[in-house]
Design an enzyme around this catalytic site. Structure first.
Site, PDB file in Angstrom:
ATOM      1  N   SER A   1       0.841  -1.193   0.000  1.00  0.00           N
ATOM      2  CA  SER A   1       0.000   0.000   0.000  1.00  0.00           C
ATOM      3  C   SER A   1       0.876   1.242   0.000  1.00  0.00           C
ATOM      4  CB  SER A   1      -0.933  -0.006   1.212  1.00  0.00           C
ATOM      5  OG  SER A   1      -0.417   0.839   2.221  1.00  0.00           O
ATOM      6  N   LYS A   2       0.246   2.352  -0.363  1.00  0.00           N
ATOM      7  CA  LYS A   2       0.983   3.616  -0.416  1.00  0.00           C
ATOM      8  C   LYS A   2       1.555   3.966   0.939  1.00  0.00           C
ATOM      9  CE  LYS A   2      -1.801   5.504  -4.033  1.00  0.00           C
ATOM     10  NZ  LYS A   2      -2.943   6.299  -4.377  1.00  0.00           N
ATOM     11  N   ARG A   3       0.928   3.465   1.975  1.00  0.00           N
ATOM     12  CA  ARG A   3       1.411   3.799   3.322  1.00  0.00           C
ATOM     13  C   ARG A   3       2.605   2.941   3.743  1.00  0.00           C
ATOM     14  NH1 ARG A   3      -3.791   4.849   3.286  1.00  0.00           N
ATOM     15  NH2 ARG A   3      -4.300   2.646   3.453  1.00  0.00           N
ATOM     16  N   ASP A   4       2.830   1.848   3.037  1.00  0.00           N
ATOM     17  CA  ASP A   4       3.991   1.009   3.327  1.00  0.00           C
ATOM     18  C   ASP A   4       5.271   1.797   3.090  1.00  0.00           C
ATOM     19  OD1 ASP A   4       4.222  -1.736   4.017  1.00  0.00           O
ATOM     20  OD2 ASP A   4       2.721  -2.138   2.449  1.00  0.00           O
TER      21      ASP A   4
ATOM     22  N   SER B   1       7.131   1.279  -0.110  1.00  0.00           N
ATOM     23  CA  SER B   1       6.569   1.632  -1.406  1.00  0.00           C
ATOM     24  C   SER B   1       6.979   3.043  -1.844  1.00  0.00           C
ATOM     25  CB  SER B   1       5.044   1.505  -1.376  1.00  0.00           C
ATOM     26  OG  SER B   1       4.497   2.613  -0.704  1.00  0.00           O
TER      27      SER B   1
END
Ligand code: GLU
Ligand code: ZN
Length: 500
Positions: free
Chosen positions: A264-267, A270
């Site tokens: 996810s973008k929050r990872d 990433s």
């Protein structure tokens, strides 16, 4: 694998929303589009999907361009390049969308929907309970003039919905093969908000049509919008917007992160910026990202972008989810660091040898010393930012003070050993790696120590660390005077400890 014929000329697009720091999934999409365009000597269109004013800022737009340039992508049409379909920022194309919407409404391909959120929720819930599809139920499809007048009198707002056809939609995905979507699963959908601003669902296919895009390659998360877009294409052809053809679609596999969840973008993993800040090489990172759904061949995972472009076929893209593996990404980057020619490596290290990365006084940096040690560092780095800690012993006034390393290396007998090493080093006639090694070896033997054991306290005395570049080359570059001074300082510290 044999490739399906791809009709010329190919026109593909990369069309992110500029919402801050790009994530690696987006970079993978850009890479596949770029490689596909270059392989087919086609055109890559770079379009900025910034109609969602609330989420887009000038700063994130600039960041996005900067990221694309850093990665080394070039595009044939788009921001800073221009092209026959300019402007390429959707925020500058609002008149075009307004015009298209008017035509769609006029021809009955779209309609006003007055349903409130509460009403929609209520009916969705009821449908769910009854085991029926819970998408929009077509309530406002055939409103009478009277009903419309009533809603308007109430002061209700409306959105604009696209009217989906009542037949199934089938298309051949370039990655996943033939797919069919039935009307129950693709309800009429919003294309303009109540405040009049057009949605992604409209502007994306409208621009793909106007910009004559032949192949849409994007992430699997967008697969559900494809039947809607295909229906919209047919309507656009009827009202004379664009060239009248529908592009081919290919949906790239999901990228999975830790624990088999979608990355996810929050990872943190990433974030493209993270890779930049750690000193990944663009070609190393892109080589790794290319493997998320594609491979050059079964037995080679290190290659150049040119090799990728030459070999890239969509028929080789694997529809199964790909796993993001940071360790492998680092390993591939390290290989690309080794492949640089030494001059390029020295240059690439440049930013990490200066503030704010470098902890030494700027005037203490010595380019010749760095160039002498650089070849030894090049074969050991994973990412360029590692260079700072590997060479800081050359430019800091004193080695880093790391108590853990000190405790680990300085054992009983280390003082006597270091004294002996110091005496032997002081007597070395020619200050170069081979005789320096012989001196430490000889001292070690007199204390019953193999070279590895004898080296450890010397390394910590010189660099402050237990691991680092080859020791004797390091001593050679550091020079006689500073080497001996550091051993003296370590001896003083050891004597101090014992006295305490
Ligand atoms: N702006 C869209 C996104 O970033 C583009 C999707 C597409 O490729 O159609 O998700
Ligand atoms: Zn409605």
């Amino acid at each position: 694998m044999a490739s399906a014929p791809v009709p010329a000329p190919v026109r593909v697009r990369f069309c992110p929303s500029p919402t801050g720091n790009p994530h690696v999934g987006l970079v993978r999409t850009a890479l596949f589009n770029w490689a596909f365009a270059r392989h087919h000597k086609g055109t890559l269109v770079f379009r900025i999907e910034d109609t969602d004013v609330a989420r887009n800022t000038e700063e994130s737009y600039q960041q996005l361009l900067d990221s694309m340039r850093w990665l080394g992508f070039d595009w044939d049409e788009g921001p800073q390049t221009g092209g026959p379909h300019a402007p390429y920022r959707q925020s500058e194309r609002m008149d075009i969308y307004r015009d298209v919407v008017a035509k769609l409404l006029d021809r009955g391909y779209a309609y006003h929907c007055y349903c409130t959120t509460e009403e929609l929720d209520e009916r969705r819930e009821a449908a769910r309970k009854a085991g029926k599809p819970s998408g929009y139920d077509g309530h406002c499809r055939e409103l009478t003039d009277e009903q419309i007048a009533g809603y308007e009198r109430e002061g209700r707002e409306h959105i604009i919905r696209f009217r989906m056809p009542d037949h199934p939609i089938t298309f051949t995905d370039l990655v996943r093969g033939e797919l069919t979507f039935t009307p129950e699963n693709v309800p009429d959908y919003g294309i303009v908000r109540a405040n009049g601003s057009p949605l992604y669902t409209l502007v994306n296919p409208v621009d793909d049509a106007l910009m004559e895009i032949t192949h849409v390659l994007r992430g699997e998360d967008l697969l559900s919008s494809t039947p809607r877009q295909i229906a919209l294409y047919a309507a656009l052809a009827e009202i004379g917007v664009g060239g009248g053809t529908t592009p081919h679609f290919g949906h790239l596999p999901y990228v999975m992160g830790e624990g088999n969840k979608k990355l996810s973008k929050r990872d943190p993993q990433s974030s493209l910026n993270l890779y930049r800040e750690r000193g990944f090489l663009p070609e190393g990172l892109l080589n790794y990202l290319s493997l998320l759904g594609w491979s050059l061949s079964a037995d080679r995972d290190i290659f150049t972008l040119d090799e990728m472009v030459a070999a890239f076929e969509l028929t080789d893209v694997n529809p199964n989810p790909a796993r993001f593996d940071l360790k492998k990404c680092e390993h591939i980057n390290a290989e690309h660091v080794r492949r640089l020619d030494v001059k390029a490596f020295i240059e690439a290290c440049g930013p990490w040898l200066k503030a704010p990365h470098a902890p030494w006084r700027p005037e203490a940096f010595d380019q010749a010393a760095f160039e002498a040690i650089a070849p030894h560092a090049q074969t050991r780095l994973t990412v360029l930012s590692d260079i700072t800690a590997n060479v800081d012993f050359l430019f800091l006034d004193e080695p880093v003070d790391d108590e853990t390393s000190w405790q680990k290396a300085m054992k009983e007998g280390s003082e006597a050993l270091l004294r002996n090493v110091r005496a032997k080093l002081a007597g070395v006639a020619q200050w170069s790696a081979e005789p320096l090694k012989a001196a430490v070896l000889a001292a070690g033997e007199e204390h019953g120590l193999k070279l590895g054991k004898a080296q450890a306290p010397v390394r910590v005395a010189i660099t402050g660390r237990t691991v680092g570049l080859p020791l004797f080359e390091s001593l050679e570059v550091l020079g006689r005077e500073r080497t001996l001074a550091r051993i003296d300082a370590a001896l003083a510290k050891l004597a101090g400890c014992e006295g305490a």
